[in-house]
Structures are given as structure tokens and as C-alpha cells.
Design a protein around this motif. Structure first.
Motif, short mmCIF file in Angstrom:
data_model
loop_
_atom_site.label_atom_id
_atom_site.label_comp_id
_atom_site.label_asym_id
_atom_site.label_seq_id
_atom_site.Cartn_x
_atom_site.Cartn_y
_atom_site.Cartn_z
N UNK A 66 0.82 -1.22 0.00
CA UNK A 66 0.00 0.00 0.00
C UNK A 66 0.85 1.27 0.00
N UNK A 67 1.97 1.24 0.70
CA UNK A 67 2.85 2.40 0.80
C UNK A 67 4.11 2.17 -0.02
N UNK A 68 4.64 3.26 -0.57
CA UNK A 68 5.88 3.20 -1.33
C UNK A 68 6.79 4.33 -0.90
N UNK A 69 8.00 3.98 -0.52
CA UNK A 69 8.99 4.99 -0.14
C UNK A 69 9.92 5.24 -1.32
N UNK A 70 10.31 6.48 -1.49
CA UNK A 70 11.28 6.83 -2.52
C UNK A 70 12.11 8.00 -2.01
N UNK A 71 13.21 8.28 -2.67
CA UNK A 71 14.04 9.39 -2.25
C UNK A 71 14.80 9.97 -3.42
N UNK A 72 15.17 11.22 -3.27
CA UNK A 72 15.97 11.93 -4.25
C UNK A 72 17.26 12.33 -3.52
N UNK A 73 18.33 11.61 -3.77
CA UNK A 73 19.57 11.86 -3.04
C UNK A 73 20.13 13.25 -3.35
N UNK A 74 19.94 13.72 -4.55
CA UNK A 74 20.46 15.04 -4.92
C UNK A 74 19.78 16.14 -4.12
N UNK A 75 18.54 15.91 -3.73
CA UNK A 75 17.77 16.91 -2.98
C UNK A 75 17.67 16.56 -1.50
N UNK A 76 18.28 15.45 -1.08
CA UNK A 76 18.17 14.99 0.31
C UNK A 76 16.72 14.95 0.77
N UNK A 77 15.90 14.40 -0.08
CA UNK A 77 14.46 14.38 0.17
C UNK A 77 13.94 12.94 0.09
N UNK A 78 13.02 12.63 0.99
CA UNK A 78 12.38 11.31 1.00
C UNK A 78 10.88 11.51 0.91
N UNK A 79 10.23 10.58 0.24
CA UNK A 79 8.80 10.64 0.03
C UNK A 79 8.13 9.35 0.53
N UNK A 80 6.87 9.47 0.87
CA UNK A 80 6.09 8.29 1.21
C UNK A 80 4.73 8.40 0.52
N UNK A 81 4.52 7.58 -0.48
CA UNK A 81 3.23 7.52 -1.15
C UNK A 81 2.37 6.51 -0.42
N UNK A 82 1.24 6.97 0.08
CA UNK A 82 0.36 6.11 0.87
C UNK A 82 -0.96 5.94 0.13
N UNK A 83 -1.24 4.73 -0.28
CA UNK A 83 -2.47 4.40 -0.99
C UNK A 83 -3.33 3.45 -0.15
N UNK A 84 -4.59 3.36 -0.53
CA UNK A 84 -5.52 2.45 0.18
C UNK A 84 -5.45 2.65 1.69
N UNK A 85 -5.50 3.89 2.10
CA UNK A 85 -5.35 4.21 3.51
C UNK A 85 -6.50 3.64 4.33
N UNK A 86 -6.15 3.24 5.54
CA UNK A 86 -7.11 2.65 6.48
C UNK A 86 -7.17 3.51 7.75
N UNK A 87 -8.27 3.45 8.48
CA UNK A 87 -8.34 4.21 9.74
C UNK A 87 -7.18 3.88 10.69
N UNK A 88 -6.70 2.67 10.66
CA UNK A 88 -5.59 2.29 11.55
C UNK A 88 -4.26 2.89 11.13
N UNK A 89 -4.22 3.56 9.99
CA UNK A 89 -3.02 4.30 9.57
C UNK A 89 -2.96 5.68 10.23
N UNK A 90 -4.03 6.06 10.92
CA UNK A 90 -4.05 7.36 11.59
C UNK A 90 -2.95 7.44 12.63
N UNK A 91 -2.12 8.48 12.52
CA UNK A 91 -0.99 8.65 13.42
C UNK A 91 -0.26 9.94 13.07
N UNK A 92 0.68 10.30 13.91
CA UNK A 92 1.64 11.34 13.56
C UNK A 92 2.81 10.64 12.87
#
Length: 114
Positions: A66-92
Motif C-alpha cells: 500500500x505504501x511506497x517509499x522513494x528518495x531523491x539523493x540530490x535533494x536529500x528528500x524522501x517521500x512516502x506515497x500512501x495508498x488504500x489508507x485505512x483508519x488504523x493508519x491514523x498517526x503522527x
């Protein structure tokens, strides 16, 4: 000193999607592992997904497929694509980066309504 700035949290209905971003800045020579952790009310902070500089990923069983992590090393940036979210994914959700020491972002709230 290293700063991590997160963005992309919010409120979404179950089944929806969100994309989190986290940019690292400051005294950075090389960012090794970057990733995401989450903490629900009354619970411990748990790993969601991590990614090494070379691209090796690690996911919590609860988010695999459901989730996919990716990063751009040149930009020192990380991403998290979250699909098919569920109520139990609720969090900080907290961004994490290992730059010699461990650094954390301030957290971004993700709320999934049923």
C-alpha cells in the motif's frame, strides 16, 4: 546541525491516498538511511518504511503493498506515497534521517476517517 521539514499530511477518507515529503537541510555531507516512522495516540513510535542511500527498502508488514517509499539523493528528500489508507493508519508521521547521528522531523498528522 540537520533539519528535517515534513509536508503532506492531512485528513483523508478510507481508501484514499496521501503523499508525504521530507527535506533534509543543514550540515549534511551524506545522508545514509532516510525513512518514516509513525506514532498513534497511546502507542510507541514504529517504523513504517526506510530506504538506504543505495535504494534498499524496508517496510512494516502492515503497509506492504500500500505504501511506497522513494528518495531523491540530490535533494536529500524522501517521500512516502500512501495508498488504500485505512483508519488504523491514523498517526503522527515522523521523518527520519541518519546523518552520522539520528535526526527526526517535527511530525505531520495523518488522519484517515472511516
Amino acid at each position: 546541525q540537520v533539519q528535517l521539514v515534513e509536508s503532506g499530511g492531512g485528513l483523508v477518507q478510507a481508501g484514499g491516498s496521501l503523499r508525504l515529503s521530507c527535506a533534509a537541510s543543514g550540515s549534511i555531507f551524506r545522508v545514509n538511511v532516510m525513512g518514516w516512522y509513525r506514532q498513534a495516540p497511546g502507542k510507541q513510535r514504529d517504523m513504517v518504511a526506510t530506504m538506504s542511500r543505495g535504494g534498499t527498502t524496508n517496510y512494516a508488514d502492515s503497509v506492504k503493498g500500500r505504501f511506497t517509499i522513494s528518495r531523491d539523493n540530490a535533494k536529500n528528500t524522501v517521500y512516502l506515497q500512501m495508498n488504500s489508507l485505512k483508519p488504523e493508519d491514523t498517526a503522527v508521521y515522523y521523518c527520519y534521517a541518519e546523518v552520522g547521528n539520528d535526526y527526526w522531523g517535527q511530525g505531520t498528522q495523518v488522519t484517515v476517517s472511516s
